[in-house]
Design a protein around this motif. Sequence first.
Motif, PDB file in Angstrom:
ATOM      1  N   SER A  57       0.870  -1.177   0.000  1.00  0.00           N
ATOM      2  CA  SER A  57       0.000   0.000   0.000  1.00  0.00           C
ATOM      3  C   SER A  57       0.902   1.220   0.000  1.00  0.00           C
ATOM      4  CB  SER A  57      -0.949   0.004   1.198  1.00  0.00           C
ATOM      5  OG  SER A  57      -0.248   0.221   2.388  1.00  0.00           O
ATOM      6  N   VAL A  58       0.421   2.284  -0.612  1.00  0.00           N
ATOM      7  CA  VAL A  58       1.209   3.499  -0.800  1.00  0.00           C
ATOM      8  C   VAL A  58       0.432   4.675  -0.240  1.00  0.00           C
ATOM      9  CG1 VAL A  58       2.253   5.013  -2.542  1.00  0.00           C
ATOM     10  CG2 VAL A  58       2.254   2.533  -2.892  1.00  0.00           C
ATOM     11  N   PHE A  59       1.126   5.497   0.558  1.00  0.00           N
ATOM     12  CA  PHE A  59       0.514   6.722   1.073  1.00  0.00           C
ATOM     13  C   PHE A  59       1.491   7.865   0.867  1.00  0.00           C
ATOM     14  CE2 PHE A  59      -0.428   9.901   4.244  1.00  0.00           C
ATOM     15  CZ  PHE A  59      -1.783  10.063   4.053  1.00  0.00           C
ATOM     16  N   PRO A  60       1.095   8.953   0.252  1.00  0.00           N
ATOM     17  CA  PRO A  60      -0.233   9.224  -0.272  1.00  0.00           C
ATOM     18  C   PRO A  60      -0.511   8.416  -1.541  1.00  0.00           C
ATOM     19  CG  PRO A  60       1.225  11.050  -0.783  1.00  0.00           C
ATOM     20  CD  PRO A  60       2.014  10.089   0.066  1.00  0.00           C
ATOM     21  N   PHE A  61      -1.778   8.087  -1.721  1.00  0.00           N
ATOM     22  CA  PHE A  61      -2.156   7.198  -2.817  1.00  0.00           C
ATOM     23  C   PHE A  61      -1.835   7.802  -4.185  1.00  0.00           C
ATOM     24  CE2 PHE A  61      -4.897   4.759  -5.645  1.00  0.00           C
ATOM     25  CZ  PHE A  61      -4.536   3.480  -5.262  1.00  0.00           C
ATOM     26  N   GLY A  62      -1.781   9.111  -4.268  1.00  0.00           N
ATOM     27  CA  GLY A  62      -1.453   9.776  -5.537  1.00  0.00           C
ATOM     28  C   GLY A  62      -0.075   9.404  -6.069  1.00  0.00           C
ATOM     29  N   GLU A  63       0.787   8.881  -5.215  1.00  0.00           N
ATOM     30  CA  GLU A  63       2.134   8.464  -5.614  1.00  0.00           C
ATOM     31  C   GLU A  63       2.184   6.993  -6.045  1.00  0.00           C
ATOM     32  OE1 GLU A  63       5.181  10.191  -5.603  1.00  0.00           O
ATOM     33  OE2 GLU A  63       3.935  11.978  -5.433  1.00  0.00           O
ATOM     34  N   ALA A  64       1.060   6.317  -6.017  1.00  0.00           N
ATOM     35  CA  ALA A  64       1.033   4.867  -6.247  1.00  0.00           C
ATOM     36  C   ALA A  64       1.630   4.470  -7.596  1.00  0.00           C
ATOM     37  CB  ALA A  64      -0.389   4.329  -6.117  1.00  0.00           C
ATOM     38  N   GLN A  65       1.260   5.163  -8.653  1.00  0.00           N
ATOM     39  CA  GLN A  65       1.760   4.774  -9.978  1.00  0.00           C
ATOM     40  C   GLN A  65       3.282   4.916 -10.046  1.00  0.00           C
ATOM     41  OE1 GLN A  65      -0.177   6.544 -13.342  1.00  0.00           O
ATOM     42  NE2 GLN A  65       1.318   5.741 -14.778  1.00  0.00           N
ATOM     43  N   ARG A  66       3.816   6.034  -9.533  1.00  0.00           N
ATOM     44  CA  ARG A  66       5.267   6.239  -9.545  1.00  0.00           C
ATOM     45  C   ARG A  66       5.967   5.153  -8.731  1.00  0.00           C
ATOM     46  NH1 ARG A  66       9.332   8.331  -6.385  1.00  0.00           N
ATOM     47  NH2 ARG A  66       7.985   9.063  -4.703  1.00  0.00           N
ATOM     48  N   ILE A  67       5.417   4.827  -7.575  1.00  0.00           N
ATOM     49  CA  ILE A  67       6.043   3.825  -6.714  1.00  0.00           C
ATOM     50  C   ILE A  67       5.985   2.438  -7.352  1.00  0.00           C
ATOM     51  CG2 ILE A  67       5.878   2.641  -4.483  1.00  0.00           C
ATOM     52  CD1 ILE A  67       7.115   5.503  -4.408  1.00  0.00           C
ATOM     53  N   MET A  68       4.862   2.089  -7.964  1.00  0.00           N
ATOM     54  CA  MET A  68       4.763   0.771  -8.601  1.00  0.00           C
ATOM     55  C   MET A  68       5.754   0.657  -9.760  1.00  0.00           C
ATOM     56  SD  MET A  68       2.800  -0.734  -6.577  1.00  0.00           S
ATOM     57  CE  MET A  68       2.716  -2.311  -7.404  1.00  0.00           C
ATOM     58  N   GLU A  69       5.932   1.740 -10.511  1.00  0.00           N
ATOM     59  CA  GLU A  69       6.932   1.734 -11.592  1.00  0.00           C
ATOM     60  C   GLU A  69       8.339   1.589 -11.017  1.00  0.00           C
ATOM     61  OE1 GLU A  69       6.119   5.330 -13.763  1.00  0.00           O
ATOM     62  OE2 GLU A  69       4.272   4.513 -14.628  1.00  0.00           O
ATOM     63  N   LEU A  70       8.599   2.287  -9.916  1.00  0.00           N
ATOM     64  CA  LEU A  70       9.899   2.192  -9.258  1.00  0.00           C
ATOM     65  C   LEU A  70      10.155   0.759  -8.776  1.00  0.00           C
ATOM     66  CD1 LEU A  70      12.452   3.569  -7.989  1.00  0.00           C
ATOM     67  CD2 LEU A  70      11.060   3.812  -5.927  1.00  0.00           C
ATOM     68  N   LEU A  71       9.153   0.141  -8.173  1.00  0.00           N
ATOM     69  CA  LEU A  71       9.322  -1.234  -7.681  1.00  0.00           C
ATOM     70  C   LEU A  71       9.580  -2.203  -8.825  1.00  0.00           C
ATOM     71  CD1 LEU A  71       6.685  -1.431  -4.808  1.00  0.00           C
ATOM     72  CD2 LEU A  71       9.150  -1.000  -4.662  1.00  0.00           C
ATOM     73  N   ASP A  72       8.926  -1.985  -9.960  1.00  0.00           N
ATOM     74  CA  ASP A  72       9.199  -2.825 -11.124  1.00  0.00           C
ATOM     75  C   ASP A  72      10.659  -2.673 -11.566  1.00  0.00           C
ATOM     76  OD1 ASP A  72       6.708  -3.994 -11.238  1.00  0.00           O
ATOM     77  OD2 ASP A  72       5.927  -2.608 -12.756  1.00  0.00           O
ATOM     78  N   GLU A  73      11.154  -1.412 -11.569  1.00  0.00           N
ATOM     79  CA  GLU A  73      12.539  -1.150 -11.956  1.00  0.00           C
ATOM     80  C   GLU A  73      13.527  -1.756 -10.950  1.00  0.00           C
ATOM     81  OE1 GLU A  73      12.883   3.092 -12.182  1.00  0.00           O
ATOM     82  OE2 GLU A  73      11.383   3.237 -13.769  1.00  0.00           O
ATOM     83  N   GLU A  74      13.188  -1.726  -9.687  1.00  0.00           N
ATOM     84  CA  GLU A  74      14.082  -2.170  -8.618  1.00  0.00           C
ATOM     85  C   GLU A  74      13.870  -3.634  -8.222  1.00  0.00           C
ATOM     86  OE1 GLU A  74      16.576  -0.449  -7.394  1.00  0.00           O
ATOM     87  OE2 GLU A  74      16.102   1.338  -8.578  1.00  0.00           O
ATOM     88  N   CYS A  75      13.045  -4.350  -8.951  1.00  0.00           N
ATOM     89  CA  CYS A  75      12.694  -5.722  -8.593  1.00  0.00           C
ATOM     90  C   CYS A  75      13.928  -6.614  -8.469  1.00  0.00           C
ATOM     91  CB  CYS A  75      11.707  -6.283  -9.613  1.00  0.00           C
ATOM     92  SG  CYS A  75      10.985  -7.841  -9.093  1.00  0.00           S
ATOM     93  N   ARG A  76      14.846  -6.518  -9.408  1.00  0.00           N
ATOM     94  CA  ARG A  76      16.060  -7.350  -9.356  1.00  0.00           C
ATOM     95  C   ARG A  76      16.899  -7.017  -8.128  1.00  0.00           C
ATOM     96  NH1 ARG A  76      19.126  -8.594 -14.835  1.00  0.00           N
ATOM     97  NH2 ARG A  76      20.611  -9.023 -13.199  1.00  0.00           N
ATOM     98  N   PHE A  77      17.014  -5.719  -7.814  1.00  0.00           N
ATOM     99  CA  PHE A  77      17.763  -5.305  -6.633  1.00  0.00           C
ATOM    100  C   PHE A  77      17.122  -5.877  -5.367  1.00  0.00           C
ATOM    101  CE2 PHE A  77      18.039  -2.362  -3.043  1.00  0.00           C
ATOM    102  CZ  PHE A  77      19.409  -2.372  -2.815  1.00  0.00           C
ATOM    103  N   VAL A  78      15.796  -5.729  -5.255  1.00  0.00           N
ATOM    104  CA  VAL A  78      15.080  -6.214  -4.070  1.00  0.00           C
ATOM    105  C   VAL A  78      15.232  -7.730  -3.952  1.00  0.00           C
ATOM    106  CG1 VAL A  78      12.823  -6.437  -2.948  1.00  0.00           C
ATOM    107  CG2 VAL A  78      13.451  -4.278  -4.062  1.00  0.00           C
ATOM    108  N   ARG A  79      15.113  -8.423  -5.068  1.00  0.00           N
ATOM    109  CA  ARG A  79      15.254  -9.882  -5.054  1.00  0.00           C
ATOM    110  C   ARG A  79      16.663 -10.289  -4.617  1.00  0.00           C
ATOM    111  NH1 ARG A  79      15.937 -14.142  -9.563  1.00  0.00           N
ATOM    112  NH2 ARG A  79      15.168 -16.010  -8.519  1.00  0.00           N
TER     113      ARG A  79
END
Length: 119
Positions: A57-79
């Motif tokens: 979940s993302v707060f504020p919700f208005g940032e959700a799209q940017r954060i989801m794109e960031l998580l997709d980009e950082e997925c390999r790093f997080v993994r």
Amino acid sequence: MNTQETSTRSLKVARQIQKDIADIFAHELAAKLRGVMVTVTAARVSPDFGYAKIYVSVFPFGEAQRIMELLDEECRFVRGRLGSRIRNQLKTVPELQFFLDDSLEYIENIERAVNGHRD
């Protein structure tokens, strides 16, 4: 292993992954999240532990799209960071997939609608 042992192990692994990813977000991605609160609300693992669905979940919700794109980009790093934490518990590190948990926004919209109708 019977079904009960398998499901108990799956739950434990999912809880550990949820906790570790939350910690990675808080300490290793904090600069990129730039003041947005990202909460790992759930983790679900496949029976073979090859895949994990991570709900955030993302707060504020208005940032959700940017954060989801960031998580997709950082997925390999997080993994990769997750792998260094759970390498003694699992043979392979699961592939990660991030999903937006928008239940908080949904609740807020319901509250707004209910309170709006009281006036």
